[in-house]
Design a protein around this motif. Structure first.
Motif, PDB file in Angstrom:
ATOM      1  N   ASN A 122       0.808  -1.217   0.000  1.00 30.35           N
ATOM      2  CA  ASN A 122       0.000   0.000   0.000  1.00 30.35           C
ATOM      3  C   ASN A 122       0.843   1.270   0.000  1.00 30.35           C
ATOM      4  O   ASN A 122       0.616   2.177  -0.807  1.00 30.35           O
ATOM      5  CB  ASN A 122      -0.929   0.010   1.222  1.00 30.35           C
ATOM      6  CG  ASN A 122      -2.133  -0.897   1.046  1.00 30.35           C
ATOM      7  OD1 ASN A 122      -2.664  -1.022  -0.052  1.00 30.35           O
ATOM      8  ND2 ASN A 122      -2.570  -1.522   2.126  1.00 30.35           N
ATOM      9  N   LYS A 123       1.831   1.334   0.907  1.00 31.23           N
ATOM     10  CA  LYS A 123       2.561   2.583   1.101  1.00 31.23           C
ATOM     11  C   LYS A 123       3.745   2.752   0.156  1.00 31.23           C
ATOM     12  O   LYS A 123       4.055   3.862  -0.261  1.00 31.23           O
ATOM     13  CB  LYS A 123       3.036   2.681   2.552  1.00 31.23           C
ATOM     14  CG  LYS A 123       1.892   2.778   3.554  1.00 31.23           C
ATOM     15  CD  LYS A 123       2.411   2.942   4.975  1.00 31.23           C
ATOM     16  CE  LYS A 123       1.265   3.069   5.977  1.00 31.23           C
ATOM     17  NZ  LYS A 123       1.754   3.236   7.371  1.00 31.23           N
ATOM     18  N   VAL A 124       4.424   1.646  -0.171  1.00 29.12           N
ATOM     19  CA  VAL A 124       5.612   1.736  -1.028  1.00 29.12           C
ATOM     20  C   VAL A 124       5.254   1.506  -2.493  1.00 29.12           C
ATOM     21  O   VAL A 124       5.625   2.294  -3.368  1.00 29.12           O
ATOM     22  CB  VAL A 124       6.694   0.732  -0.570  1.00 29.12           C
ATOM     23  CG1 VAL A 124       7.926   0.823  -1.465  1.00 29.12           C
ATOM     24  CG2 VAL A 124       7.084   1.004   0.886  1.00 29.12           C
ATOM     25  N   LEU A 125       4.541   0.428  -2.763  1.00 29.33           N
ATOM     26  CA  LEU A 125       4.194   0.092  -4.144  1.00 29.33           C
ATOM     27  C   LEU A 125       2.899   0.747  -4.606  1.00 29.33           C
ATOM     28  O   LEU A 125       2.560   0.663  -5.782  1.00 29.33           O
ATOM     29  CB  LEU A 125       4.084  -1.428  -4.300  1.00 29.33           C
ATOM     30  CG  LEU A 125       5.351  -2.223  -3.988  1.00 29.33           C
ATOM     31  CD1 LEU A 125       5.097  -3.707  -4.200  1.00 29.33           C
ATOM     32  CD2 LEU A 125       6.529  -1.751  -4.829  1.00 29.33           C
ATOM     33  N   LYS A 126       2.191   1.386  -3.680  1.00 31.03           N
ATOM     34  CA  LYS A 126       0.938   2.079  -3.999  1.00 31.03           C
ATOM     35  C   LYS A 126      -0.087   1.146  -4.645  1.00 31.03           C
ATOM     36  O   LYS A 126      -0.865   1.557  -5.506  1.00 31.03           O
ATOM     37  CB  LYS A 126       1.199   3.275  -4.927  1.00 31.03           C
ATOM     38  CG  LYS A 126       2.290   4.226  -4.453  1.00 31.03           C
ATOM     39  CD  LYS A 126       1.967   4.827  -3.091  1.00 31.03           C
ATOM     40  CE  LYS A 126       3.030   5.815  -2.638  1.00 31.03           C
ATOM     41  NZ  LYS A 126       2.778   6.330  -1.258  1.00 31.03           N
ATOM     42  N   GLY A 127      -0.065  -0.125  -4.231  1.00 30.76           N
ATOM     43  CA  GLY A 127      -1.042  -1.090  -4.725  1.00 30.76           C
ATOM     44  C   GLY A 127      -0.835  -1.553  -6.148  1.00 30.76           C
ATOM     45  O   GLY A 127      -1.703  -2.205  -6.728  1.00 30.76           O
ATOM     46  N   ARG A 128       0.330  -1.240  -6.735  1.00 30.27           N
ATOM     47  CA  ARG A 128       0.531  -1.529  -8.160  1.00 30.27           C
ATOM     48  C   ARG A 128       0.577  -3.032  -8.471  1.00 30.27           C
ATOM     49  O   ARG A 128       0.319  -3.433  -9.601  1.00 30.27           O
ATOM     50  CB  ARG A 128       1.812  -0.854  -8.659  1.00 30.27           C
ATOM     51  CG  ARG A 128       1.723   0.666  -8.723  1.00 30.27           C
ATOM     52  CD  ARG A 128       2.915   1.252  -9.469  1.00 30.27           C
ATOM     53  NE  ARG A 128       4.165   0.999  -8.790  1.00 30.27           N
ATOM     54  CZ  ARG A 128       4.704   1.815  -7.884  1.00 30.27           C
ATOM     55  NH1 ARG A 128       4.065   2.905  -7.523  1.00 30.27           N
ATOM     56  NH2 ARG A 128       5.859   1.534  -7.315  1.00 30.27           N
ATOM     57  N   MET A 129       0.915  -3.866  -7.480  1.00 25.79           N
ATOM     58  CA  MET A 129       0.946  -5.304  -7.724  1.00 25.79           C
ATOM     59  C   MET A 129      -0.428  -5.940  -7.553  1.00 25.79           C
ATOM     60  O   MET A 129      -0.608  -7.121  -7.839  1.00 25.79           O
ATOM     61  CB  MET A 129       1.972  -5.990  -6.816  1.00 25.79           C
ATOM     62  CG  MET A 129       3.404  -5.653  -7.185  1.00 25.79           C
ATOM     63  SD  MET A 129       4.635  -6.538  -6.185  1.00 25.79           S
ATOM     64  CE  MET A 129       4.446  -8.204  -6.799  1.00 25.79           C
ATOM     65  N   GLY A 130      -1.372  -5.161  -7.076  1.00 26.88           N
ATOM     66  CA  GLY A 130      -2.746  -5.633  -7.007  1.00 26.88           C
ATOM     67  C   GLY A 130      -2.984  -6.758  -6.014  1.00 26.88           C
ATOM     68  O   GLY A 130      -4.022  -7.426  -6.082  1.00 26.88           O
ATOM     69  N   PHE A 131      -2.030  -7.009  -5.115  1.00 23.81           N
ATOM     70  CA  PHE A 131      -2.180  -8.075  -4.117  1.00 23.81           C
ATOM     71  C   PHE A 131      -2.493  -9.424  -4.766  1.00 23.81           C
ATOM     72  O   PHE A 131      -3.229 -10.229  -4.218  1.00 23.81           O
ATOM     73  CB  PHE A 131      -3.265  -7.706  -3.090  1.00 23.81           C
ATOM     74  CG  PHE A 131      -2.926  -6.512  -2.252  1.00 23.81           C
ATOM     75  CD1 PHE A 131      -2.209  -6.663  -1.074  1.00 23.81           C
ATOM     76  CD2 PHE A 131      -3.299  -5.237  -2.641  1.00 23.81           C
ATOM     77  CE1 PHE A 131      -1.875  -5.557  -0.291  1.00 23.81           C
ATOM     78  CE2 PHE A 131      -2.977  -4.129  -1.871  1.00 23.81           C
ATOM     79  CZ  PHE A 131      -2.262  -4.289  -0.700  1.00 23.81           C
ATOM     80  N   LYS A 132      -1.917  -9.651  -5.937  1.00 21.35           N
ATOM     81  CA  LYS A 132      -2.240 -10.878  -6.678  1.00 21.35           C
ATOM     82  C   LYS A 132      -1.547 -12.108  -6.094  1.00 21.35           C
ATOM     83  O   LYS A 132      -2.114 -13.185  -6.072  1.00 21.35           O
ATOM     84  CB  LYS A 132      -1.840 -10.707  -8.147  1.00 21.35           C
ATOM     85  CG  LYS A 132      -2.642  -9.642  -8.875  1.00 21.35           C
ATOM     86  CD  LYS A 132      -2.136  -9.447 -10.292  1.00 21.35           C
ATOM     87  CE  LYS A 132      -2.900  -8.339 -10.995  1.00 21.35           C
ATOM     88  NZ  LYS A 132      -2.365  -8.091 -12.365  1.00 21.35           N
TER      89      LYS A 132
END
Length: 365
Positions: A122-132
């Protein structure tokens, strides 16, 4: 329940002969609140075998080089942590591409510290990996019958986006990565290398259990998945009570967390909006108490024993899922029983391998 487009996921054909027709009933991508499948748990066991295998290769290299005990593996893990941090910021990683084994090992350990990994996404990747999380079919394709993790020439060609060599151990052997340069890594306010070391103990425990090589592999995993759902019911019904799982339940719990989005939705659904954190840093006295609480509550709630044995002898004598501890209906002597046997790496305070060495804590989502 979350409704999304359902897309069937089919496992590689080679896995069907190994685990039988149960793999025909695969979950769908859209079922984000589902339990882990037999297939996913089985491939997770394959990955743990591969981790144990590569650790052996790294240790052997360290012995050839004359390094002090532990130096080679620490160097490998530290370099892997650096490589994970670089990989996780790449656009290709956000598309779901499976990384080299060393990066996968770090990612695996990070995701099993659920609260810390959520903060990182959330804080570092800003959700870009989508928690997949982990692509299980891709991992399965790379692991051979000898537990080696292999990347084909064709796959290697597609990994030109990586800012480092694909084969970390090969790079260490060829002096392309210096030992001195692997002692530190970019700070994330979380000790990733320590997390890898903690999870290595669990990898060895699962490797030694040999469940994947059992005649009853499907039955063992089906039972473990069912018991995991029961364990989560206890978590939901006893908020604020720390509970620690048995090794079979912990395997499924780990597998679930390696699909972070699925785990988060399931956790919220089962616990009325809570996120259940997986904590593998709890001290021994707390773990012992958490395990005995779970054991007591499990028996009271479901009328069955918490500890079961999955050795061949017990599975034959009690086909419904192995015998319980001290069960006189089985002639098992306990020598191969995961619920009774303890190895030198056991982190449970009672030293009976009852406890998985991990516990749960709830947080509001």
């Amino acid at each position: 329940m979350v409704a999304t487009l359902l897309v069937p996921v089919q496992p590689p054909a080679s896995s069907r002969g190994k685990l039988g027709p149960a793999l025909d009933n695969q979950p769908t991508v859209g079922d984000v609140d589902r339990l882990p499948s037999v297939y996913e748990c089985a491939v997770h066991l394959e990955l743990l075998d591969a981790i144990v295998h590569v650790e052996g290769e790294v240790v052997a290299w360290g012995q050839e080089e004359g390094f002090a005990e532990g130096v080679a593996w620490n160097a490998y893990c530290s370099a892997a942590a650096q490589r994970f941090l670089k990989w996780s910021h790449l656009a290709e990683a956000h598309k779901g591409n499976t990384p080299p084994l060393d990066v996968l090992i770090v990612w695996h350990a990070y995701m099993l510290n659920t609260a810390a990994y959520r903060r990182y996404e959330n804080k570092v990747l800003k959700g870009r990996m989508g928690f997949k999380g982990i692509d299980w079919p891709a991992v399965h394709r790379r692991i051979d019958k000898d537990n080696s993790f292999n990347i084909s020439t064709e796959e290697t060609a597609t990994m030109k986006y990586l800012p480092f060599p694909v084969d970390l151990l090969g790079a260490l052997k060829n002096k392309k990565v210096k030992i001195d340069s692997t002692s530190t890594y970019q700070s994330t306010n979380f000790d990733i290398v320590a997390a890898v070391q903690r999870q290595l103990r669990f990898a060895h425990k699962m490797h030694n259990a040999k469940w994947l090589r059992s005649t009853f592999a499907v039955q063992i995993l089906e039972t473990a998945i069912r018991r995991y759902d029961m364990f989560f019911t206890l978590i939901a019904e006893h908020p604020g009570t720390s509970l620690s799982p048995t090794p079979d339940i912990d395997l499924v719990w780990h597998t679930h967390q390696l699909s972070p989005r699925h785990y988060s939705v399931y956790s919220a659904m089962k616990t009325n909006g809570k996120f259940i954190n997986h904590n593998d840093t709890v001290g021994k006295p707390v773990l012992a108490e958490a395990f005995h609480s779970a054991e007591k509550l499990f028996h009271e709630r479901f009328g069955t024993e918490y500890q079961v044995c999955y050795c061949e002898r017990c599975m034959v004598s009690r086909p419904s899922g192995g015998h319980t501890r001290n069960d006189e209906s089985s002639d098992c002597n306990g020598e191969s029983c995961m619920a009774i046997q303890c190895d030198s790496n056991c982190s449970a305070d009672s030293c009976s391998a009852e406890c998985s060495g991990e516990s749960c804590q709830s947080e509001n989502i």
